[in-house]
Design a protein around this motif. Structure first.
Motif, PDB file in Angstrom:
ATOM      1  N   SER A 138      -0.685  83.342  83.460  1.00 52.39           N
ATOM      2  CA  SER A 138      -0.538  83.022  82.042  1.00 52.39           C
ATOM      3  C   SER A 138      -1.361  83.994  81.202  1.00 52.39           C
ATOM      4  CB  SER A 138      -1.023  81.593  81.758  1.00 52.39           C
ATOM      5  OG  SER A 138      -2.425  81.501  81.944  1.00 52.39           O
ATOM      6  N   ALA A 139      -0.924  84.208  79.958  1.00 56.64           N
ATOM      7  CA  ALA A 139      -1.688  85.054  79.046  1.00 56.64           C
ATOM      8  C   ALA A 139      -3.034  84.421  78.727  1.00 56.64           C
ATOM      9  CB  ALA A 139      -0.889  85.283  77.756  1.00 56.64           C
ATOM     10  N   GLU A 140      -3.103  83.080  78.771  1.00 56.75           N
ATOM     11  CA  GLU A 140      -4.336  82.383  78.439  1.00 56.75           C
ATOM     12  C   GLU A 140      -5.435  82.627  79.475  1.00 56.75           C
ATOM     13  OE1 GLU A 140      -0.965  79.592  77.058  1.00 56.75           O
ATOM     14  OE2 GLU A 140      -1.322  81.075  78.619  1.00 56.75           O
ATOM     15  N   LEU A 141      -5.066  82.616  80.758  1.00 53.68           N
ATOM     16  CA  LEU A 141      -6.064  82.731  81.822  1.00 53.68           C
ATOM     17  C   LEU A 141      -6.167  84.135  82.402  1.00 53.68           C
ATOM     18  CD1 LEU A 141      -5.458  79.365  83.722  1.00 53.68           C
ATOM     19  CD2 LEU A 141      -7.089  79.861  81.894  1.00 53.68           C
ATOM     20  N   GLY A 142      -5.178  84.975  82.162  1.00 58.07           N
ATOM     21  CA  GLY A 142      -5.224  86.358  82.623  1.00 58.07           C
ATOM     22  C   GLY A 142      -4.915  86.489  84.097  1.00 58.07           C
ATOM     23  N   LEU A 169      -2.359  91.445  78.778  1.00 60.02           N
ATOM     24  CA  LEU A 169      -2.186  92.824  78.312  1.00 60.02           C
ATOM     25  C   LEU A 169      -0.711  93.146  78.092  1.00 60.02           C
ATOM     26  CD1 LEU A 169      -4.784  94.728  80.549  1.00 60.02           C
ATOM     27  CD2 LEU A 169      -4.926  94.256  78.090  1.00 60.02           C
ATOM     28  N   TRP A 170       0.163  92.596  78.935  1.00 62.84           N
ATOM     29  CA  TRP A 170       1.603  92.790  78.748  1.00 62.84           C
ATOM     30  C   TRP A 170       2.022  92.337  77.344  1.00 62.84           C
ATOM     31  CZ3 TRP A 170       5.772  94.491  81.866  1.00 62.84           C
ATOM     32  CH2 TRP A 170       7.041  94.156  81.406  1.00 62.84           C
ATOM     33  N   VAL A 171       1.536  91.175  76.946  1.00 64.68           N
ATOM     34  CA  VAL A 171       1.860  90.636  75.619  1.00 64.68           C
ATOM     35  C   VAL A 171       1.169  91.446  74.532  1.00 64.68           C
ATOM     36  CG1 VAL A 171       1.635  88.631  74.103  1.00 64.68           C
ATOM     37  CG2 VAL A 171       2.283  88.307  76.502  1.00 64.68           C
ATOM     38  N   ASP A 172      -0.119  91.709  74.708  1.00 65.98           N
ATOM     39  CA  ASP A 172      -0.886  92.432  73.691  1.00 65.98           C
ATOM     40  C   ASP A 172      -0.339  93.835  73.454  1.00 65.98           C
ATOM     41  OD1 ASP A 172      -2.514  90.229  73.449  1.00 65.98           O
ATOM     42  OD2 ASP A 172      -4.200  91.091  74.567  1.00 65.98           O
ATOM     43  N   GLU A 173       0.210  94.454  74.494  1.00 64.80           N
ATOM     44  CA  GLU A 173       0.727  95.822  74.367  1.00 64.80           C
ATOM     45  C   GLU A 173       2.182  95.862  73.927  1.00 64.80           C
ATOM     46  OE1 GLU A 173      -0.187  97.751  78.078  1.00 64.80           O
ATOM     47  OE2 GLU A 173      -2.342  97.383  77.858  1.00 64.80           O
ATOM     48  N   GLY A 174       2.757  94.696  73.642  1.00 66.08           N
ATOM     49  CA  GLY A 174       4.083  94.644  73.028  1.00 66.08           C
ATOM     50  C   GLY A 174       5.260  94.764  73.959  1.00 66.08           C
ATOM     51  N   TYR A 175       5.066  94.530  75.261  1.00 64.87           N
ATOM     52  CA  TYR A 175       6.202  94.567  76.170  1.00 64.87           C
ATOM     53  C   TYR A 175       7.038  93.298  75.985  1.00 64.87           C
ATOM     54  CZ  TYR A 175       4.013  98.609  78.311  1.00 64.87           C
ATOM     55  OH  TYR A 175       3.479  99.854  78.512  1.00 64.87           O
ATOM     56  N   PRO A 176       8.342  93.354  76.286  1.00 60.49           N
ATOM     57  CA  PRO A 176       9.243  92.251  75.925  1.00 60.49           C
ATOM     58  C   PRO A 176       9.016  90.974  76.729  1.00 60.49           C
ATOM     59  CG  PRO A 176      10.415  93.890  77.224  1.00 60.49           C
ATOM     60  CD  PRO A 176       9.083  94.480  76.902  1.00 60.49           C
ATOM     61  N   VAL A 177       9.123  89.850  76.033  1.00 61.98           N
ATOM     62  CA  VAL A 177       9.098  88.537  76.660  1.00 61.98           C
ATOM     63  C   VAL A 177      10.256  87.725  76.098  1.00 61.98           C
ATOM     64  CG1 VAL A 177       6.595  88.551  77.013  1.00 61.98           C
ATOM     65  CG2 VAL A 177       7.535  87.558  74.921  1.00 61.98           C
ATOM     66  N   THR A 264     -10.254  90.981  78.340  1.00 57.90           N
ATOM     67  CA  THR A 264      -8.827  91.026  78.662  1.00 57.90           C
ATOM     68  C   THR A 264      -8.420  90.065  79.777  1.00 57.90           C
ATOM     69  OG1 THR A 264      -9.095  92.737  80.352  1.00 57.90           O
ATOM     70  CG2 THR A 264      -8.830  93.480  78.057  1.00 57.90           C
ATOM     71  N   LYS A 265      -9.390  89.509  80.498  1.00 57.56           N
ATOM     72  CA  LYS A 265      -9.121  88.645  81.664  1.00 57.56           C
ATOM     73  C   LYS A 265      -8.406  89.403  82.779  1.00 57.56           C
ATOM     74  CE  LYS A 265     -10.800  85.273  79.253  1.00 57.56           C
ATOM     75  NZ  LYS A 265     -12.200  84.850  79.467  1.00 57.56           N
ATOM     76  N   ALA A 266      -8.397  90.729  82.681  1.00 54.51           N
ATOM     77  CA  ALA A 266      -7.838  91.552  83.757  1.00 54.51           C
ATOM     78  C   ALA A 266      -8.909  91.748  84.827  1.00 54.51           C
ATOM     79  CB  ALA A 266      -7.374  92.900  83.215  1.00 54.51           C
ATOM     80  N   MET A 267      -8.494  92.104  86.033  1.00 54.03           N
ATOM     81  CA  MET A 267      -9.471  92.332  87.087  1.00 54.03           C
ATOM     82  C   MET A 267     -10.267  93.594  86.799  1.00 54.03           C
ATOM     83  SD  MET A 267      -9.038  91.859  91.163  1.00 54.03           S
ATOM     84  CE  MET A 267      -9.042  90.088  90.874  1.00 54.03           C
TER      85      MET A 267
END
Length: 340
Positions: A138-142, A169-177, A264-267
């Protein structure tokens, strides 16, 4: 002491667009995702989807995004994985339900599914064995539950598995959902897989390791615990009512949040992950077993070890984790430790 590895047995489309890995059959398809890396970036996944997007018209191997979102039962917002998936997911992503694709006969939550249960899930989700799957959270938990789903794919022999680092990051960088219910997929003929039991450790083995802790001549097997420090120390309650908190003798506290970027909750990058493990006193030359509450964030540690290139020997996950441990050990065993 040698560890004896035991294995417990374990809609119609209504979506709409809301914003603008391989084991491919070597003669038919080559994924453009990096084969030497477990984690991939949003840009890499976007490029792979443009090249090898899921399609009902093609039988060639595909790159398939898989949403593995899951929340703790005491989630303060009472979120559910599929409800979050419906609000926004990568286009044509499959939803993998950790609670359903599991050993539902077990008294412990989302234990590894049998090969037959996993096979049926793959058929229903329209995934072929030579497809490349990229699991995300999820975007919330990364990064939280996606590693558990990816680990399940790997344990059950799916050849090409990656984790997206990450959906936030997928959402923040504007990739399609897109939003909406999960699509209907053409059923596949996924073969019955085999479990790789060498990567899984069972309760009896952990109990032996705990009893042998600090005994002369015992093998120095390290248990890394991904739960928050309060639960590890026994000062905070477990999310499941009636379950005591604390930790196994000799285990090392590595809260999974310490392996992620706070922004970013990324690794974290590999060098920072190695620093975390070194500071915690984890010896890469000795066997490592990852644990947590129910075997979910344990795989975040396992993923971080892979990402960091840390560990030269056996690397396993305790599937039942603390939920099983705290229910099965006896008070007279003195195997639940609380920090002063």
């Amino acid at each position: 002491m040698a560890v004896v590895l035991l294995m417990r047995r374990h809609a119609l489309r209504t979506d709409k667009i809301i914003s603008p890995l391989r084991a491919a059959s070597q003669t038919r398809f080559e994924s453009n995702l990096p084969r030497d890396r477990f984690l991939v970036t949003p840009r890499e996944l976007d490029q792979a989807l443009k090249r090898n997007a899921p399609s009902k018209l093609s039988t060639a191997p595909k790159t398939i995004p898989v949403c593995g979102t899951w929340f703790l039962p005491n989630d303060p917002e009472k979120r559910k994985g599929y409800e979050v998936y419906k609000k926004a997911h990568i286009r044509k992503a499959r939803f993998f339900d950790l609670d359903k694709v599991s050993d539902t006969s077990s008294p412990y939550p989302h234990m590894l599914p049998s090969p037959e249960v996993f096979q049926e899930a793959m058929c229903e989700l329209g995934i072929n064995r030579d497809d490349t799957v990229v699991v995300y959270d999820s975007a919330e938990l990364g990064i939280f539950s996606a590693p558990r789903v990816a680990w399940t794919f790997k344990i059950l022999g799916h050849p090409a598995v990656h984790i997206l680092n990450n959906f936030k990051l997928w959402v923040d960088e504007g990739y399609p959902v897109e939003e909406g219910e999960q699509r209907e997929f053409n059923r596949t003929d996924y073969p019955t897989p085999s479990l790789d039991t060498s990567k899984v450790v069972a309760f009896e083995d952990i109990k032996t390791i705990a009893f042998d802790h600090n005994k002369e001549g015992s093998e120095p097997i390290q248990i890394l615990d991904a739960r928050p420090s309060g639960r590890f120390n026994g000062t905070d309650p477990e999310p499941r009512p009636g379950l005591p908190s604390g930790h196994m003798p000799g285990s090392i506290s590595i809260p999974h949040s310490e392996l992620l970027s706070p922004e970013t909750k990324a690794m974290l990058p590999a060098d920072q992950l190695r620093m975390v493990f070194e500071q915690k006193g984890v010896d890469p030359k000795h066997p490592i077993i990852s644990s947590c509450g129910t075997g979910v964030t344990a795989t975040v540690i396992d993923t971080a070890l892979i990402q960091a290139g840390y560990g030269e020997g056996v690397r396993q996950v305790y599937d039942g984790s603390w939920t099983e441990w705290a229910q099965r050990v006896q008070p007279s065993d003195n195997l639940i430790v609380k920090s002063e």
